[in-house]
Design an enzyme around this catalytic site. Structure first.
Site, PDB file in Angstrom:
ATOM      1  CG  HIS A  13      -2.105   0.883   1.793  1.00 41.79           C
ATOM      2  ND1 HIS A  13      -3.052   0.731   1.791  1.00 41.79           N
ATOM      3  CD2 HIS A  13      -1.775   2.488   1.127  1.00 41.79           C
ATOM      4  CE1 HIS A  13      -3.959   2.152   1.344  1.00 41.79           C
ATOM      5  NE2 HIS A  13      -2.621   3.357   1.280  1.00 41.79           N
ATOM      6  CG  HIS A  15      -1.073   7.035  -1.349  1.00 42.41           C
ATOM      7  ND1 HIS A  15      -1.893   7.656  -1.981  1.00 42.41           N
ATOM      8  CD2 HIS A  15      -0.935   6.750   0.219  1.00 42.41           C
ATOM      9  CE1 HIS A  15      -2.888   6.897  -0.674  1.00 42.41           C
ATOM     10  NE2 HIS A  15      -2.373   6.105  -0.067  1.00 42.41           N
ATOM     11  CG  ASN A  41      -4.976   8.362  -3.575  1.00 47.60           C
ATOM     12  OD1 ASN A  41      -3.894   8.022  -3.617  1.00 47.60           O
ATOM     13  ND2 ASN A  41      -5.272   9.460  -2.073  1.00 47.60           N
ATOM     14  CE  LYS A  99      -7.972   2.053  -0.291  1.00 46.88           C
ATOM     15  NZ  LYS A  99      -6.640   2.761  -0.276  1.00 46.88           N
ATOM     16  CG  HIS A 136     -10.029   4.527   3.272  1.00 46.17           C
ATOM     17  ND1 HIS A 136      -8.553   4.981   3.806  1.00 46.17           N
ATOM     18  CD2 HIS A 136     -10.200   5.205   4.470  1.00 46.17           C
ATOM     19  CE1 HIS A 136      -8.833   6.717   4.653  1.00 46.17           C
ATOM     20  NE2 HIS A 136     -10.222   6.038   5.546  1.00 46.17           N
ATOM     21  CG  HIS A 174      -5.116   2.444   6.235  1.00 47.26           C
ATOM     22  ND1 HIS A 174      -5.954   2.485   6.546  1.00 47.26           N
ATOM     23  CD2 HIS A 174      -4.449   3.199   4.862  1.00 47.26           C
ATOM     24  CE1 HIS A 174      -6.625   3.044   5.676  1.00 47.26           C
ATOM     25  NE2 HIS A 174      -5.843   2.805   4.247  1.00 47.26           N
ATOM     26  CG  ASP A 247      -1.295   4.930   4.337  1.00 46.94           C
ATOM     27  OD1 ASP A 247      -1.565   5.330   2.572  1.00 46.94           O
ATOM     28  OD2 ASP A 247      -2.084   5.486   4.936  1.00 46.94           O
ATOM     29  CG  HIS A 251       0.088  15.194   1.645  1.00 46.12           C
ATOM     30  ND1 HIS A 251      -0.943  15.868   0.613  1.00 46.12           N
ATOM     31  CD2 HIS A 251      -0.179  14.248   2.221  1.00 46.12           C
ATOM     32  CE1 HIS A 251      -1.348  15.192   0.924  1.00 46.12           C
ATOM     33  NE2 HIS A 251      -1.711  13.854   1.721  1.00 46.12           N
TER      34      HIS A 251
HETATM   35  O1  DOR Z   1      -3.191   9.760   5.349  1.00 48.58           O
HETATM   36  C1  DOR Z   1      -3.305   9.020   4.537  1.00 48.58           C
HETATM   37  N1  DOR Z   1      -3.350  10.006   3.405  1.00 48.58           N
HETATM   38  N2  DOR Z   1      -4.955   8.716   4.043  1.00 48.58           N
HETATM   39  C2  DOR Z   1      -5.483   8.189   3.187  1.00 48.58           C
HETATM   40  O2  DOR Z   1      -6.347   7.786   2.850  1.00 48.58           O
HETATM   41  C3  DOR Z   1      -5.113   8.975   2.538  1.00 48.58           C
HETATM   42  C4  DOR Z   1      -3.129   9.172   1.919  1.00 48.58           C
HETATM   43  C5  DOR Z   1      -3.057  10.504   0.791  1.00 48.58           C
HETATM   44  O3  DOR Z   1      -3.254   9.938  -0.478  1.00 48.58           O
HETATM   45  O4  DOR Z   1      -3.191  11.590   1.557  1.00 48.58           O
HETATM   46 ZN    ZN Z   2      -3.400   5.292   1.347  1.00 45.41          ZN
END
Ligand code: DOR
Ligand code: ZN
Length: 344
Positions: A13, A15, A41, A99, A136, A174, A247, A251
């Protein structure tokens, strides 16, 4: 023990984001993992095989030279996903799961599912074809306290889905609660759970006592200490239904240090080292290989990686910041000491 050699792990998992972010996230994933389940996502989300194919090409273009790391793609379920979309996913060699995001639950989930019961036909097809459903597992009802959203999801939805689709392969992503771990442990069907490094290493006191630490804010949110303890027990128990899923969710710093900060912890700068730290503290380093390198592959019906990796007890300090897409991000455990280091 000062050295640990294990089968190369996979991340079930993560991103990666897109475009400029891939220059940071893809080499970081390839640094220690063999494969990664890439969350869909994006904006707009990766809803079908055509979008997954194009995204995969962009990811592969960012892979370091000579790397064999493989992105495993996932489709994002929406209210409009059809049984045909699932059949196409099943027929595609590099799509490994679909998902479920409840609409509005987390980052880029606006196109998520508004009513789980609408997906019954989709779940039926997934069950029949053996396509993995990644959940989720949080309700988004504004009346439900954010710390209870996983437990309420289990009671309201998961129990029903397991009963209605007992052979559906499902990962509760998660997990963050004792209830999540217990539900998975007591289930009879093909239900597993991924566990992040932040939920093993921290609890909500770490995020909130003495000031708000936005870089520990993720969803599902860190819970109280009792839940952290239950997750450590599950991860280190040798039960093959619990496996690694970071996970890792980058950002930019300004989006986290903000009056309305984004959810997500970035852990791929030191993913396996962070898990080694948690397992070492629990006296369970001997269970790390199963959790990190075997149980997930077994669940997804994939062979183990052929390479091995070695970790040495060799303390180092996590960097305070990392360059990211023209800006910077603050990694998980920034400035903290870790005892284990990946041998190059
Ligand atoms: O904390 C998270 N960030 N939880 C998620 O489910 C998505 C993820 C994100 O894409 O930033
Ligand atoms: Zn995630």
């Amino acid at each position: 023990m000062d050295q640990l050699t294990i089968i190369q792990p996979d991340d079930w998992h993560l991103h990666l984001r897109d475009e400029g972010a891939l220059a940071t996230t893809v080499p970081a994933a390839a640094r220690c993992f063999g494969r990664g389940i890439v969350m869909p996502n994006l904006v707009p989300p990766v809803r079908n095989v055509a979008a997954a194919t194009a995204y995969r090409e962009r990811i592969l273009a960012a892979r370091p030279e000579n790397s064999e790391w493989q992105p495993l793609m996932v489709l994002y379920l929406t209210d409009n996903t059809s049984a045909d979309d699932i059949r196409a996913a099943h027929a595609c060699a590099f799509v490994h799961a679909c998902k479920y995001y409840p609409a509005g639950a987390t980052t880029n989930s606006d196109s998520g599912v508004t009513d789980l019961e609408r997906l019954d036909e989709v779940f039926e097809t997934m069950q029949e074809l053996g396509v993995v459903l990644q959940m989720h597992g949080e309700v988004t009802d504004p009346d439900i306290d954010i710390f209870d959203r996983e437990a309420v999801f289990i009671d309201r939805h998961l129990v029903r889905i397991r009963e209605k689709f007992p052979a559906l392969k499902m990962v509760l992503e998660h997990i963050t609660t004792e209830q999540g771990a217990t539900f998975v442990r007591n289930s009879e069907g093909p239900l597993a759970a991924s566990i992040t490094p932040q939920h093993l290493l921290y609890n909500r006191n770490d995020m909130l006592v003495g000031g708000i630490r936005p870089h520990l804010f993720c969803l599902p949110i860190l819970k109280r200490n009792r839940h952290q303890t239950a997750l450590i027990e599950a991860a280190t128990s040798g039960d093959s239904r619990f496996f690694l899923g970071t996970d890792s969710a980058p950002h930019p710093r300004h989006a986290k240090e903000n009056a309305c900060g984004c959810a997500g912890c970035y852990s791929h700068h030191a993913a396996i080292e962070l898990y080694a730290e948690a397992f070492d503290r629990a006296g369970a380093l001997h269970q790390l290989e199963g959790f990190a390198s075997r149980y997930g592959a077994d669940f997804y019906n994939l062979a183990y990686n052929r390479r091995k990796i070695t970790l040495n007890r060799d303390p180092w300090t996590v960097p305070e910041r990392i360059d990211y897409d023209g800006g910077e991000l603050i990694p998980l455990a920034a400035g903290q000491a870790l005892n284990w280091r990946l041998q190059n």
